[in-house]
Scaffold this motif. Structure first.
Motif, PDB file in Angstrom:
ATOM      1  N   VAL A 236      -9.194 -18.613   8.553  1.00 28.48           N
ATOM      2  CA  VAL A 236      -8.204 -19.689   8.899  1.00 28.48           C
ATOM      3  C   VAL A 236      -8.243 -20.571   7.596  1.00 28.48           C
ATOM      4  O   VAL A 236      -9.218 -21.113   7.238  1.00 28.48           O
ATOM      5  N   ILE A 249      -0.226 -21.527  12.322  1.00 25.03           N
ATOM      6  CA  ILE A 249      -1.609 -21.503  11.626  1.00 25.03           C
ATOM      7  C   ILE A 249      -1.452 -20.590  10.242  1.00 25.03           C
ATOM      8  O   ILE A 249      -0.912 -19.693  10.289  1.00 25.03           O
ATOM      9  N   LEU A 251      -3.140 -18.140   7.782  1.00 21.49           N
ATOM     10  CA  LEU A 251      -4.183 -17.248   7.804  1.00 21.49           C
ATOM     11  C   LEU A 251      -4.300 -16.326   6.648  1.00 21.49           C
ATOM     12  O   LEU A 251      -3.127 -16.078   5.977  1.00 21.49           O
TER      13      LEU A 251
END
Length: 266
Positions: A236, A249, A251
């Protein structure tokens, strides 16, 4: 008046006229011919088998019976010795000499007495070395994908190259509650200090299907097994800021394709 009885003599037998009285048979004399003497001599009485002939026949029969018994005993003893010799050869590991029977089924390609390494080992000799076992397969090379923004409602499929978000059919997706995996997939959130390696992702068993946003921070690492043989490490990098109109998100993804056996659905 008395009468005199006169004794009468018996009547004499009369011989027919011209009859010749029988002449007694003359015994053969020295002047009698040989053929007449042979005809006149009485037939000799039949001879009985002599006792010597019976004894000779009995002796022959006894000799034949004794000879047959001796031959049977010799053949039986010879068979025992042959079996004993083969048993001793088998236990001592000494190969017996080749015979016509042993070489009858061999073709031109293999001369008598030749044996394979396995046969030599069974007879007590040195067996040929077995083929070496196949070395373990080398682990697949990792493929890295940097800075992927996985937007809410989109998914990633580990088999895709390049790895890009898509609407459906992926191995992991991002939603309002966080990361989740599809049916057959497993997630493991690594602890601080654990190495983010393929070995770690294969050996960890703290499986889950969901990891919430609140449980992750920048630098958190998550292992993913998709159930199809592929393994990935998700690192992350951060979350979308409050000022951004989209929710996503960010990544870094490292993929080891074909790192494990494909799991059959239960």
């Amino acid at each position: 008046m008395s009468q005199r009885t006169t004794a009468q003599s018996p009547p004499s037998r009369s011989r027919p006229s011209g009859a010749v009285p029988p002449t007694p048979a003359a015994e053969p004399g020295p002047d009698t011919p040989a053929d007449e003497r042979s005809a006149q001599a009485p037939a000799p009485a039949p001879k009985r088998k002599s006792r010597a002939a019976l004894v000779a026949v009995a002796a022959i029969v006894a000799f034949a019976v004794a000879g047959g018994a001796t031959a049977y005993a010799l053949l039986k003893d010879s068979g025992k010795e042959d079996r004993a010799g083969r048993t001793q050869d088998a236990s001592s590991g000494t190969p017996k000499p080749a015979t016509e029977t042993d070489t009858a089924g061999q073709g031109d390609g293999a001369p008598a007495g030749d044996s394979t390494g396995a046969d030599a080992g069974a007879d007590g000799g040195e067996a040929s070395p077995s083929a070496p076992a196949d070395p373990p397969a080398a682990p697949p090379e990792p493929v890295e994908y940097k800075g992927i923004d996985l937007t809410e409602g989109y998914e990633l499929t580990l088999a895709d190259d390049p790895l890009k978000p898509k609407r459906e059919g992926g191995d992991i997706d991002y939603g309002t509650s966080g990361l989740s995996t599809s049916d057959g997939g497993r997630l493991v959130m690594l602890r601080n200090g654990q190495a983010g390696t393929l070995e770690t992702c294969l050996n960890e068993t703290r499986y889950t299907r969901y990891i919430r946003d609140s449980q992750m921070t920048k630098g958190s690492r998550v292992c993913l097994q998709n159930g199809a043989g592929d393994v990935a490490l998700l690192t992350v990098l951060g979350f979308s800021p409050e000022s951004d109109p989209s929710d996503y998100i960010t990544l870094d993804v490292t993929v080891w394709r074909g790192a494990m056996d494909v799991e059959q659905p239960s």
